[in-house]
Enzyme design. Structure first.
Site, PDB file in Angstrom:
ATOM      1  CG  HIS A 150      -1.936  -1.049   1.288  1.00 34.87           C
ATOM      2  ND1 HIS A 150      -2.860  -1.248   0.280  1.00 34.87           N
ATOM      3  CD2 HIS A 150      -2.185  -2.006   2.227  1.00 34.87           C
ATOM      4  CE1 HIS A 150      -3.635  -2.279   0.607  1.00 34.87           C
ATOM      5  NE2 HIS A 150      -3.247  -2.760   1.772  1.00 34.87           N
ATOM      6  CG  ASP A 185      -2.815  -8.568   1.181  1.00 33.87           C
ATOM      7  OD1 ASP A 185      -1.869  -8.712   1.965  1.00 33.87           O
ATOM      8  OD2 ASP A 185      -3.872  -7.966   1.478  1.00 33.87           O
ATOM      9  CG  HIS A 187      -6.465  -5.510   2.545  1.00 31.16           C
ATOM     10  ND1 HIS A 187      -5.817  -6.362   3.415  1.00 31.16           N
ATOM     11  CD2 HIS A 187      -7.564  -5.058   3.198  1.00 31.16           C
ATOM     12  CE1 HIS A 187      -6.494  -6.415   4.565  1.00 31.16           C
ATOM     13  NE2 HIS A 187      -7.562  -5.642   4.455  1.00 31.16           N
ATOM     14  CG  ASP A 274      -4.654 -10.090   4.216  1.00 20.46           C
ATOM     15  OD1 ASP A 274      -4.469 -10.687   3.134  1.00 20.46           O
ATOM     16  OD2 ASP A 274      -4.334  -8.895   4.397  1.00 20.46           O
TER      17      ASP A 274
HETATM   18 ZN   LIG Z   1      -3.919  -7.271   3.262  1.00 17.27          ZN
END
Ligand SMILES: [Zn+2]
Length: 384
Positions: A150, A185, A187, A274
């Site tokens: 990120h 991931d 996200h 995750d």
């Molecule tokens: Zn993540």
């Protein structure tokens, strides 16, 4: 190296980038990004004897230098992180640092002592992996402390300070290589995608829980790149409650044909775990069996494989899933019973999940319908 020349898995030279500096300090006690995730993973692999295999090397990475961090980040941001980490408030050009302007605040991205050292070491870890692959010193390298997907050019974001993954990719691109990036991931890998959004030298593929239901709220099918990069960013937003079978169906429908068409020299992956059904921050329902199937797919698809870590906030799940990942990378099968040297410190019983997530029939049916729509849209968007 073409796929046909790929060494047999037992001979695949695997590097594990690790040093205690990676887990020496962190975001703080209450924060989900616990350094113990890394300590536990290293301990579990060591307890299994994973590092004793003749094709495996553990390599201590150096921290990334300021110039290396500047492959992706602004020089001003690199300086700001260093000064905040030391407890300072002024830059050398007498700029008073307002932390939130650089993404730092209590909550997701607190400033912590030793932040610069730890985070530049994570960047150095992925960069060392890239260099060793480029120099043909290994076939696969796992920078399990990296995957901080990120972080932006001049801002920390989503627990990430330096974008080790983008730095490693940019370095490989600068050597003239074509790089494919696949981010599993839960996200959206917004920072890495943004760094290469306008180039056709890097293909980014992100499979993540739909941004309408999860941080960072981006990564939709029609976000596909701009200018020369048009068509070189692929987003596959998946619904909450996606299970192993549905996930793997969507993965196999899209990722292998995209990678085959792009024909990368190196495949870089972000292996956030995750996506696990016990993860406290998201709602995707994978088990370690589903995650292992993803690792095996990368093992078959990547001529040279730079694997980065990433998210994963259930501290009992992360070490198990990344141990399974390194098992795939290095061609090792570990017994299901966790070794005593690990359980005596951290508890647990089995390496693989023995319990399946419970998803009711109606939810599963809706998820599958939605997934078919998403895959059809991705295929249309990217002419698959
Ligand atoms: Zn993540």
């Amino acid at each position: 190296m073409s796929a046909t020349e790929q060494p047999n898995h037992r001979q695949r030279r695997a590097v594990f980038l690790s040093t205690p500096g990676l887990w020496k300090t962190g975001h703080g006690r209450q924060h989900p990004m616990k350094p113990e995730r890394l300590l536990r993973t290293h301990t579990l692999l060591e307890a299994y004897g994973a590092f004793d295999a003749p094709n495996v090397r553990v390599v201590t990475p150096p921290p990334a230098t300021e110039d290396e961090l500047a492959l992706i980040h602004s020089e001003n941001y690199v300086e700001v992180v260093r000064i905040l980490s030391e407890g300072g408030t002024w830059t050398e050009t007498r700029e008073y640092i307002v932390p939130w302007r650089y993404g730092f605040s209590e909550g997701d991205n607190p400033i912590f002592p030793g932040m610069y050292e730890t985070e530049s070491l994570k960047a150095g870890s992925s960069l060392t992996a890239a260099k060793m692959l480029y120099n043909d010193e290994c076939d696969v390298a796992f920078s399990f402390g990296g995957g901080l997907h990120h972080a932006a050019k001049s801002s920390a974001y989503g627990f990430c300070v330096f974008n080790d993954t983008a730095i490693a990719i940019q370095w490989l691109v600068n050597q003239g290589l074509r790089v494919a990036y696949v981010d599993v991931d839960v996200h959206h890998g917004d920072g890495v995608e943004a760094a290469f959004y306008d180039t056709d030298r890097v293909l980014t593929i992100c499979i993540h829980q739909d941004g309408r239901t999860l941080f960072p709220g981006t990564g939709f099918v029609d976000d596909a790149g701009i200018n020369e990069g048009e068509g070189y960013a692929v987003n596959i937003p998946i619904p909450p409650y996606t299970d192993d079978d549905t996930y793997l169906w969507a993965f196999n429908e899209t990722v292998p044909p995209l990678l085959e068409r792009f024909n990368a020299d190196v495949v870089v992956t972000e292996l956030g775990v995750d996506t696990h059904y016990e993860d406290p921050l998201a709602q995707v329902m994978l088990t370690t069996a589903g995650q292992t199937a993803i690792y095996e797919a990368f093992d078959a698809l990547a001529p040279r494989w730079l694997a980065c870590g990433g998210g994963g906030y259930n501290i009992d799940v992360v070490p198990r899933s990344w141990t399974l990942a390194f098992g795939v990378m290095s061609g090792q099968e570990f017994p299901d019973e966790l070794p005593e040297a690990y359980t005596s410190k951290f508890g647990g019983q089995f390496l693989r999940d023995h319990v399946q997530p419970e998803i009711d029939d109606l939810t599963q049916k809706r998820v599958r319908q939605r997934m078919e729509e998403v895959v059809a849209a991705v295929k249309q968007q990217h002419k698959l």
